[in-house]
Design a protein around this motif. Structure first.
Motif, short mmCIF file in Angstrom:
data_model
loop_
_atom_site.label_atom_id
_atom_site.label_comp_id
_atom_site.label_asym_id
_atom_site.label_seq_id
_atom_site.Cartn_x
_atom_site.Cartn_y
_atom_site.Cartn_z
N LYS A 63 1.45 0.57 8.19
CA LYS A 63 1.80 1.41 7.16
C LYS A 63 1.60 0.78 5.26
CE LYS A 63 4.15 4.68 5.48
NZ LYS A 63 4.18 6.07 4.94
N LEU A 64 2.07 -0.81 5.44
CA LEU A 64 2.19 -1.41 3.65
C LEU A 64 0.79 -1.37 3.15
CD1 LEU A 64 4.52 -4.55 4.91
CD2 LEU A 64 4.45 -2.33 3.06
N LYS A 65 -0.49 -1.45 3.94
CA LYS A 65 -1.83 -1.61 3.88
C LYS A 65 -2.34 -0.33 3.04
CE LYS A 65 -5.63 -3.05 5.45
NZ LYS A 65 -7.70 -3.13 6.92
N GLU A 66 -1.81 1.27 3.23
CA GLU A 66 -2.09 2.62 3.06
C GLU A 66 -0.93 2.32 1.74
OE1 GLU A 66 -0.21 5.24 6.28
OE2 GLU A 66 -1.84 4.92 7.36
N VAL A 67 -0.01 2.32 1.80
CA VAL A 67 1.24 2.03 0.70
C VAL A 67 0.69 1.23 -0.71
CG1 VAL A 67 3.29 1.16 -0.41
CG2 VAL A 67 2.84 2.41 1.56
N PHE A 68 -0.07 -0.09 -0.42
CA PHE A 68 -0.83 -1.30 -0.83
C PHE A 68 -2.37 -0.63 -1.51
CE2 PHE A 68 -2.58 -5.13 -2.58
CZ PHE A 68 -1.41 -5.72 -3.64
N LYS A 69 -3.03 -0.46 -0.80
CA LYS A 69 -4.29 0.91 -0.80
C LYS A 69 -3.91 1.58 -2.68
CE LYS A 69 -8.62 2.66 0.42
NZ LYS A 69 -8.79 2.86 1.01
N LYS A 70 -2.73 2.60 -1.86
CA LYS A 70 -2.49 3.50 -3.03
C LYS A 70 -2.59 3.70 -4.32
CE LYS A 70 -0.67 7.35 0.15
NZ LYS A 70 -0.18 8.06 0.09
N VAL A 71 -0.66 2.11 -4.02
CA VAL A 71 -1.09 0.79 -6.08
C VAL A 71 -1.57 0.95 -6.71
CG1 VAL A 71 0.31 0.15 -6.16
CG2 VAL A 71 1.26 1.18 -4.80
N LEU A 72 -2.78 0.28 -6.21
CA LEU A 72 -3.63 -0.60 -6.18
C LEU A 72 -4.70 0.61 -7.17
CD1 LEU A 72 -4.64 -3.80 -5.99
CD2 LEU A 72 -5.70 -3.36 -4.17
N GLN A 73 -5.42 1.51 -6.68
CA GLN A 73 -6.29 2.51 -6.29
C GLN A 73 -6.27 2.91 -7.97
OE1 GLN A 73 -6.17 5.33 -3.05
NE2 GLN A 73 -8.34 3.69 -2.95
N ALA A 74 -4.53 3.50 -7.58
CA ALA A 74 -3.81 4.13 -9.13
C ALA A 74 -3.47 3.19 -10.19
CB ALA A 74 -2.22 4.31 -9.05
N SER A 75 -3.96 1.82 -10.45
CA SER A 75 -3.34 0.72 -11.29
C SER A 75 -5.03 0.64 -11.33
CB SER A 75 -3.02 -0.37 -10.86
OG SER A 75 -3.03 -2.19 -11.28
N GLU A 76 -5.93 0.13 -11.22
CA GLU A 76 -7.42 0.79 -11.12
C GLU A 76 -7.74 1.61 -12.30
OE1 GLU A 76 -9.70 -0.93 -8.19
OE2 GLU A 76 -8.33 -3.43 -8.12
N SER A 77 -7.57 2.73 -11.27
CA SER A 77 -7.99 3.43 -12.36
C SER A 77 -7.53 3.81 -13.79
CB SER A 77 -7.57 4.96 -11.35
OG SER A 77 -7.13 5.45 -10.76
N LYS A 78 -5.93 4.21 -13.28
CA LYS A 78 -5.18 4.73 -14.60
C LYS A 78 -4.65 3.29 -15.31
CE LYS A 78 -2.60 7.55 -11.90
NZ LYS A 78 -3.52 8.76 -12.07
N GLY A 79 -5.29 1.93 -15.20
CA GLY A 79 -5.63 0.91 -16.16
C GLY A 79 -4.15 0.46 -16.44
N LEU A 80 -3.34 0.77 -15.39
CA LEU A 80 -2.10 0.48 -14.94
C LEU A 80 -1.43 -1.28 -14.44
CD1 LEU A 80 0.11 3.89 -14.68
CD2 LEU A 80 -0.49 3.08 -16.42
N ASP A 81 -0.46 -1.82 -14.39
CA ASP A 81 -0.05 -2.83 -14.04
C ASP A 81 0.62 -2.74 -12.52
OD1 ASP A 81 3.08 -3.12 -14.14
OD2 ASP A 81 2.37 -2.39 -16.46
N MET A 82 1.00 -3.16 -11.83
CA MET A 82 1.28 -2.88 -10.68
C MET A 82 2.82 -2.04 -10.18
SD MET A 82 -0.60 -5.69 -7.73
CE MET A 82 0.14 -4.98 -6.24
N ARG A 83 3.54 -2.41 -11.71
CA ARG A 83 4.36 -2.06 -11.46
C ARG A 83 4.75 -0.54 -11.55
NH1 ARG A 83 8.91 -4.58 -10.75
NH2 ARG A 83 8.56 -6.51 -11.46
N SER A 84 4.05 0.05 -12.14
CA SER A 84 3.43 0.99 -13.22
C SER A 84 3.36 1.89 -12.31
CB SER A 84 2.59 0.99 -15.05
OG SER A 84 3.66 0.26 -15.22
N ALA A 85 1.95 1.86 -11.63
CA ALA A 85 1.02 2.53 -10.95
C ALA A 85 1.88 2.30 -9.87
CB ALA A 85 0.65 1.53 -9.98
N ALA A 86 2.90 1.65 -9.51
CA ALA A 86 3.81 2.08 -8.03
C ALA A 86 5.21 2.96 -8.35
CB ALA A 86 4.40 0.64 -7.52
N TYR A 87 5.42 2.78 -9.07
CA TYR A 87 6.30 3.80 -10.31
C TYR A 87 5.21 4.98 -10.21
CZ TYR A 87 10.65 1.47 -10.80
OH TYR A 87 11.72 1.05 -10.49
N PHE A 88 4.44 4.91 -10.83
CA PHE A 88 3.90 6.15 -10.89
C PHE A 88 3.96 7.23 -10.06
CE2 PHE A 88 0.40 9.22 -11.12
CZ PHE A 88 0.06 9.14 -12.85
N ILE A 89 3.58 6.76 -9.03
CA ILE A 89 3.64 7.26 -7.76
C ILE A 89 4.11 7.57 -6.45
CG2 ILE A 89 2.51 6.45 -5.31
CD1 ILE A 89 0.83 4.70 -6.08
#
Length: 431
Positions: A389-415
């Motif tokens: 479960k954590l791996k799935e969530v981490f992967k989503k945050v990482l992808q959002a961070s890289e695709s949108k050019g965001l730091d990890m907190r902003s990416a996590a909040y975005f999702i």
């Protein structure tokens, strides 16, 4: 060790946790282009309960205690969040913690909303029998404000499995005999014999470790021989350190409520844990370590910094001193907005709390399901489920961070916020 830049900053007025979480939310809301009407809903809590209740002490005297339960949002499911016993608790800190729980459960994809609560007290000043009476009286006062399909508390700072067992027993005792077994999942984090989950004690710390492991793998960094410091050597800090040490990393600094110690050659996690058990939970005077000043702790030379104590610990005053290349937030809200700006400018990455310490609430969800369905899960199965479960969530945050050019907190909040927004758009707002 990766070198990070030193940075001098102009001091700003100190902010509380509520100001901190609202700043984080507003920044993310702008990124998501959040519907203004939904933004209004999420900026405030649904319910705020303050309870004053009397309890008779061992000496026969009566003391009045102040308890809180704040329910922030339940658009995605029942309210979920811990109960802490601490003298610094006030309504604003509980509101902030409840909001963080909303983002955390949403990010993890759980069918929960966010809540938090606790009692304004120092539990070390009370006997075990007094703590039981305080807990049971608080539970009774909460009444139907909690419930297995409405609001599900869990352990937090200075509360544990025993606390949850008292709450569950008190709550079930208020129900008809035929209904009592159906209410066992009113809380999670219970002892194994009372319907608890195998491994729930280590779920949060294990999640912190997994987050660091996933981050390191993405960066192609080996954890073996990396150094780390831990603020808070309770349940979260100990288990995170335990698993990191198993991977070959070395603990070089620890801070708890009693003091701070360091040793660049390494501090054995298990030996320190055994020492604290024999010394009232304190790390002070641990052999083969050096006592350091509280204000010097975050300046200890290391690769990974794990704040796993209370909120607002990494501030603009100490952020410039941090030498680690990674901050993994084991606690809720340990880094202020201003401090995080400093860290990011210095090239230090931050794994945000709503991702990093979400192993606890994911474990709580597993326990809740286990009780609901009358099942029993084994430890190995649970740890595999948690990692998946954590791996799935981490992967989503990482992808959002890289695709949108965001730091990890902003990416996590975005999702997290986008998921809640979708629920409101699909359901509409009554009436």
């Amino acid at each position: 060790m990766t070198l990070v830049k030193e940075l001098k900053v102009k001091k700003q007025p100190k902010q509380g946790m509520l100001e901190n979480v609202l700043k984080q939310f507003n920044t993310a809301a702008d990124l998501v282009n959040l519907n203004p009407n939904i933004k209004k809903i999420l900026e405030v809590t649904n319910n705020e309960l303050i309870i004053h209740f009397p309890v008779r002490m061992d000496n026969g005297n009566v003391e009045i205690f102040k308890g809180y339960r704040v329910q922030h949002n339940n658009a995605l499911g029942p309210y979920k969040g811990g109960l802490r016993y601490h003298p610094t608790i006030d309504i604003d800190s509980v509101k902030a913690l409840a909001m963080w729980m909303t983002w955390k459960t949403s990010l993890a994809g759980l069918p929960y909303g966010g809540a938090k609560g606790g009692i304004q007290m120092d539990p070390s000043k009370y006997s075990a029998s007094e703590l039981e009476r305080i807990t049971r009286r608080f539970t009774y006062a909460l009444g139907e404000n909690i419930g297995p399909e409405h609001d599900i508390p869990a352990p937090d700072v200075n509360t544990n499995a025993q606390t949850m067992a008292w709450i569950a027993d008190t709550y079930m005792s208020t129900k008809a005999p035929s209904e009592r077994s159906k209410n066992q999942h009113v809380v999670t984090g219970k002892p194994i014999g009372s319907g608890g989950l195998e491994g729930r004690d280590r779920a949060t710390g294990y999640g912190v470790y997994l987050s660091i492991k996933f981050w390191a793998k993405n960066k192609k960094i080996e954890l073996k021989n990396k150094t780390f410091i831990v603020q808070g050597f309770g349940n979260v800090g100990y288990w995170a350190a335990h698993f990191l040490e198993l991977d070959g990393a070395k603990m070089v600094g620890v801070q708890d409520a009693f003091g701070s110690i360091s040793n660049k050659k390494g501090i054995s996690v298990e030996q320190l844990f055994e020492y604290t058990k024999a010394n009232n939970g304190s790390i002070v005077n641990y052999p083969n370590s050096n006592a350091i000043l509280k204000e010097d702790f975050f300046g200890v030379d290391c690769d990974i910094c794990i704040p796993a104590a209370l909120g607002n610990q990494i501030t603009e005053e100490n952020a410039p001193k941090i030498k680690a290349f990674l901050v993994a937030e084991g606690a809720n809200g340990p880094t202020t907005v201003e401090a995080e700006k400093i860290l990011l400018e210095r090239g230090i990455e931050v794994i945000p709390d709503i991702l990093c310490n979400s192993g606890g609430v994911i474990g709580s969800y597993f326990e809740w399901l286990q009780n609901r369905n009358g099942e029993l899960w084994e430890l190995e199965e649970i740890l595999v489920k948690l990692e998946k479960k954590l791996k799935e969530v981490f992967k989503k945050v990482l992808q959002a961070s890289e695709s949108k050019g965001l730091d990890m907190r902003s990416a996590a909040y975005f999702i997290a916020i986008e998921r809640i927004e979708k629920a409101y758009i699909q359901r509409g707002i009554f009436p």
